[in-house]
Design a protein around this motif. Structure first.
Motif, short mmCIF file in Angstrom:
data_model
loop_
_atom_site.label_atom_id
_atom_site.label_comp_id
_atom_site.label_asym_id
_atom_site.label_seq_id
_atom_site.Cartn_x
_atom_site.Cartn_y
_atom_site.Cartn_z
N ASP A 307 6.51 7.41 3.99
CA ASP A 307 5.42 6.83 4.66
C ASP A 307 4.43 7.93 5.17
O ASP A 307 3.08 7.95 4.58
CB ASP A 307 5.48 5.90 5.78
N ALA A 308 4.76 8.91 5.51
CA ALA A 308 4.11 10.26 6.03
C ALA A 308 3.39 10.74 4.82
O ALA A 308 2.06 11.09 4.75
CB ALA A 308 4.86 11.24 6.73
N ILE A 309 4.12 11.13 3.81
CA ILE A 309 3.71 11.93 2.60
C ILE A 309 2.83 11.11 1.87
O ILE A 309 1.68 11.61 1.50
CB ILE A 309 4.87 12.48 1.80
N SER A 310 2.87 9.67 1.59
CA SER A 310 2.00 8.94 0.88
C SER A 310 0.60 8.70 1.61
O SER A 310 -0.19 8.51 1.17
CB SER A 310 2.94 7.92 0.61
N THR A 361 9.48 7.00 -5.02
CA THR A 361 8.50 7.66 -5.76
C THR A 361 7.38 6.48 -6.33
O THR A 361 6.17 7.12 -6.05
CB THR A 361 9.13 8.10 -6.92
N PHE A 362 7.64 5.55 -6.61
CA PHE A 362 6.71 4.45 -6.93
C PHE A 362 5.89 3.91 -5.82
O PHE A 362 4.90 3.40 -5.99
CB PHE A 362 7.46 3.12 -7.88
N TYR A 363 6.52 3.71 -4.52
CA TYR A 363 5.73 3.38 -3.37
C TYR A 363 4.65 4.57 -3.12
O TYR A 363 3.58 4.18 -2.73
CB TYR A 363 6.70 3.12 -2.32
N PHE A 364 5.29 5.86 -3.23
CA PHE A 364 4.34 6.95 -2.91
C PHE A 364 2.97 6.82 -4.15
O PHE A 364 1.84 6.93 -3.58
CB PHE A 364 5.05 8.00 -3.08
#
Length: 472
Positions: A307-310, A361-364
């Motif tokens: 969540d943070a990175i995305s 990865t795909f959520y990001f």
């Protein structure tokens, strides 16, 4: 009479009621609003709220969270958004911001100490009030700062929100990785939103509303005349003034809606803003349930880190798209269609995999693409609007998106004959974005071809006119 905090009166006593507690007139409210935005968004429990509710702390089942708890937030938001939108301007923003802070505290307190489905439902209902009050937060700053600072202040406020959300998610991930129980994440969240509530009490109260000030002022002037000319002024006279104000307010809303949505291009950007919001919040609401399905009882999950990175990646992409030199009126719809197809593909692949890291990865990718697309819609809509219509149009877009989300939830989750499992739900969400992509791709191709044909005709006309001038 008192000192002039805004320094508009120099060293003379202030008779004009300048009230902003800052020598620059805009720094004070902006700092307070940024602190409020950061603390209200720093909610470490959110990336793990599904795990918290279905774990040993609350002992709810995944089916209860999916079909009984989360839909309360969706349905309540649809019902509350319009009343809050209408009341916000009348109350002059600050009371609604304080109410938002209070409901955040109440909601997370109930999540922390409550038990059972009904307490969780009540918490999510109160949380929906806070979400509906976002319109007050984003409108308040324009009522207390000069127009010349709008762009700068908007940037600061949005940066504070994104940093708060990212900080909360990152803190959650660090605490979980070090084995800190989720109960303490809920406590940290409660402390953070409590600081936000305290901060909101120090915000200066705007003297006037932003959007319906003229209508209200006219009614107030009329009321004053009536008071001076008649001794029978009483409650009924005040009620009549309020009724006139409400009637004028609704007439203004209708006229503004006609003006705002008369442009086909802006209408399509509003359609994407509403439908995109619906899909984004639906995916965000149920992504944790999907992750619990892929990797059950995984206390060391990396939900917070993802969540943070995305969020930070999406924020960076949003800033970057603001510097892209492109004729958005021509290519914007085609860009929306193409990248929405990538979102649909990411959701399809996120659902089909049984590997949690591939799903992360795909959520990001999903979140990183969505945020700049909604930024494109926002600044394209804002270009076409008068300042006083910002809250109206963005509020209506949010309302339409929330209603669509309620319909999607009712059909996919709460219909007894359907009640799709979580994997089938995400196939539906991917298909939803694919349909949006198809609509905007077709519309974008039409717009590009239409604009090129129009420019060709314009060039031909100019050449003919030039030839005729030479002949004469």
């Amino acid at each position: 009479m008192g000192f002039c905090w805004s320094r508009e009166c120099g060293n003379r006593p202030c008779w004009a009621g300048h009230y902003v507690p800052c020598h620059a007139g805009w720094v004070g409210p902006t700092v307070l609003l940024c602190i409020y935005g950061f603390c209200s968004m720093m909610r470490p429990i959110e990336p793990f709220v599904a795990v918290f509710l279905t774990g040993t702390y609350k002992n709810l089942t995944t089916e209860q969270v999916t079909s009984q708890v989360i839909p309360v937030w969706t349905y309540s938001s649809a019902v509350l958004l319009v009343p809050v939108l209408l009341v916000t301007d009348f109350l002059r923003y600050k009371p609604v911001i304080v109410l938002q802070g209070l409901t955040y505290v109440t909601a997370f307190l109930l999540i922390l100490v409550g038990s059972g489905v009904h307490w969780a439902q009540l918490a999510f209902f109160i949380y929906s009030i806070a979400m509906a009050a976002d319109v007050a937060y984003f409108s308040y700053i324009y009522s207390v700062v000069p127009p010349s600072y709008y762009q700068r202040v908007t940037g600061y406020v949005r940066a504070a929100i994104l940093l708060g959300y990212a900080a909360g998610a990152l803190l959650a991930q660090l605490l979980v990785s070090f084995g800190v129980p989720l109960y303490y994440l809920a406590i940290v969240t409660l402390i953070s939103v409590s600081i936000a509530l305290i901060t909101s009490c120090f915000l200066p109260m705007p003297k006037t509303s932003l959007f319906f000030n003229e209508a209200y002022s006219a009614d107030q002037t009329k009321s004053s005349v009536d008071v001076n000319n008649s001794e029978s002024w009483n409650f009924w006279g005040k009620s009549e003034t309020a009724a006139k104000y409400v009637g004028r307010m609704f007439r203004t809303l209708i006229l503004d809606c006609k003006k705002c949505y008369s442009s086909t291009m802006m209408l399509f950007f509003c359609i994407w803003a509403a439908t995109g919001r619906c899909g984004f919040y639906q995916v965000s609401s149920y992504i944790q349930v999907l992750w619990v399905h892929i990797q059950p009882n995984n206390f060391t999950a990396y939900n917070g880190g993802v969540d943070a990175i995305s969020t930070l990646s999406g924020a960076a992409a949003s800033v970057a798209v603001g510097h892209v030199s492109l004729e958005w009126s021509v290519w914007g719809e085609l860009v929306l269609g193409g990248f929405t197809l990538l979102i649909a593909g990411a959701l399809f692949l996120m659902d089909l995999t049984s590997n949690i890291w591939i799903s992360y990865t795909f959520y990001f990718l999903f979140k990183t693409i969505y945020m700049p697309l909604t930024t494109i819609c926002t600044f394209q809509i804002a270009k076409k609007l008068n300042r006083r219509r910002y809250a109206l149009v963005f509020g209506l877009n949010s309302f339409v998106g929330t209603v669509l989300q309620s319909v999607l939830t009712a059909v996919v989750i709460n219909t007894k004959s359907v009640q799709l499992p979580i994997t089938s739900q995400f196939i539906t969400y991917a298909s939803y974005f694919a349909a949006i992509s198809l609509l905007f791709t077709v519309r974008g191709v039409y717009t590009v071809l239409h604009m090129k044909a129009a420019r060709r005709r314009e060039t031909t006309t100019c050449q003919r006119a030039h030839t005729c001038d030479e002949f004469v």
